[in-house]
Scaffold this active site. Structure first.
Site, PDB file in Angstrom:
ATOM      1  N   CYS A  36       3.249  -3.097   4.092  1.00 10.67           N
ATOM      2  CA  CYS A  36       2.310  -2.034   4.455  1.00 10.67           C
ATOM      3  C   CYS A  36       2.918  -1.320   5.661  1.00 10.67           C
ATOM      4  O   CYS A  36       4.115  -1.460   5.922  1.00 10.67           O
ATOM      5  CB  CYS A  36       0.901  -2.558   4.700  1.00 10.67           C
ATOM      6  N   HIS A  43       6.601 -31.159   9.907  1.00 11.22           N
ATOM      7  CA  HIS A  43       6.038 -29.848   9.589  1.00 11.22           C
ATOM      8  C   HIS A  43       5.073 -29.925   8.412  1.00 11.22           C
ATOM      9  O   HIS A  43       4.141 -29.128   8.319  1.00 11.22           O
ATOM     10  CB  HIS A  43       7.158 -28.845   9.313  1.00 11.22           C
ATOM     11  N   HIS A  85       9.555 -24.146   8.887  1.00  9.83           N
ATOM     12  CA  HIS A  85       8.513 -24.937   9.552  1.00  9.83           C
ATOM     13  C   HIS A  85       7.115 -24.741   8.976  1.00  9.83           C
ATOM     14  O   HIS A  85       6.303 -25.658   9.043  1.00  9.83           O
ATOM     15  CB  HIS A  85       8.480 -24.594  11.045  1.00  9.83           C
ATOM     16  N   ASP A 123       0.872  -1.176   0.000  1.00  9.04           N
ATOM     17  CA  ASP A 123       0.000   0.000   0.000  1.00  9.04           C
ATOM     18  C   ASP A 123       0.911   1.229   0.000  1.00  9.04           C
ATOM     19  O   ASP A 123       2.136   1.118  -0.156  1.00  9.04           O
ATOM     20  CB  ASP A 123      -0.996  -0.039   1.170  1.00  9.04           C
ATOM     21  N   THR A 176       2.396  -1.686   8.995  1.00  9.12           N
ATOM     22  CA  THR A 176       2.782  -2.633  10.052  1.00  9.12           C
ATOM     23  C   THR A 176       3.187  -4.001   9.513  1.00  9.12           C
ATOM     24  O   THR A 176       3.772  -4.797  10.246  1.00  9.12           O
ATOM     25  CB  THR A 176       1.580  -2.872  10.987  1.00  9.12           C
TER      26      THR A 176
END
Ligand code: RB5
Length: 149
Positions: A64, A132, A97, A7, A66
Site C-alpha cells: 500500500c 523464537h 525470529h 491497494d 506506507t
C-alpha cells in the site's frame, strides 16, 4: 506460491515486483487490485491472506502507500503474522525470529530496488525456531483469546 495484494497506492510497486518474481522464478497469484483505480487495502489484505491461511499460498506480499494500513488489516486475520518493513534487517529477522508469513511494503516509502531486496531476503530466510517458536506460540495464544499473564 506467493499471494500478492495491494491497494491503488501499492499497485505500481506490486506491478514491478511481479516482474522481479518472474525474473527469479517465483510463482505468484495476484488477489488485486488490478488497476490503479482507488481500491481499499483491507479488501486486498483479506483476500491474499485468506489464501495463505487456507494453504493455497505459502506467504503473502502486500503493498500500500506506507505498508502500514495493509499490515494492520492483514494482522487481523487469524494465522497471519504480517510485518511492514522498509529495511533489510527487519525483513530478514521477521522471518528468522517471528516466522512472518506476510511482508508489507510501502510504495511511497521506498524505491523498487530496495523493495526487491526485501522480497528476496524475506523469501529466502528460514525461521530459526527454538526460543523464537515459544514467542510465536504466545502470539498465537493471544490470537486465540488466551491470557499470557
Ligand atoms: C492510500 O492513499 C493510503 O492511505 C494507503 O495506501 C496506505 O498508505 C495506508 O496505510
Amino acid at each position: 506460491m506467493i499471494a500478492l495484494g495491494s491497494d491503488h497506492a501499492g499497485f505500481p510497486l506490486k506491478t514491478e515486483l511481479k516482474n522481479y518474481l518472474d525474473s527469479i522464478g517465483v510463482e505468484y497469484k495476484d488477489f488485486g487490485c488490478y488497476t490503479p483505480v482507488r481500491f481499499d487495502y483491507a479488501i486486498a489484505a483479506q483476500k491474499a491472506c485468506d489464501a495463505v491461511v487456507s494453504g493455497e499460498c505459502d506467504k503473502a506480499i502486500l503493498c500500500c502507500g506506507t505498508g502500514i494500513g495493509i499490515s494492520m488489516a492483514a494482522n487481523k486475520i487469524k494465522g497471519i503474522r504480517a510485518a511492514a518493513c522498509s529495511d533489510y534487517f527487519s525483513a530478514k529477522y521477521t522471518r528468522a525470529h517471528n516466522d512472518a508469513n506476510c511482508l508489507c511494503l510501502g510504495a511511497r516509502v521506498m524505491g523498487v530496488g530496495l523493495a526487491e531486496e526485501l522480497v528476496n531476503v524475506f523469501l529466502t530466510t528460514e525461521f530459526e525456531g527454538g526460543r523464537h517458536q515459544i514467542r510465536v506460540d504466545q502470539i498465537t495464544a493471544i490470537e486465540n483469546g488466551e491470557k499470557l499473564y
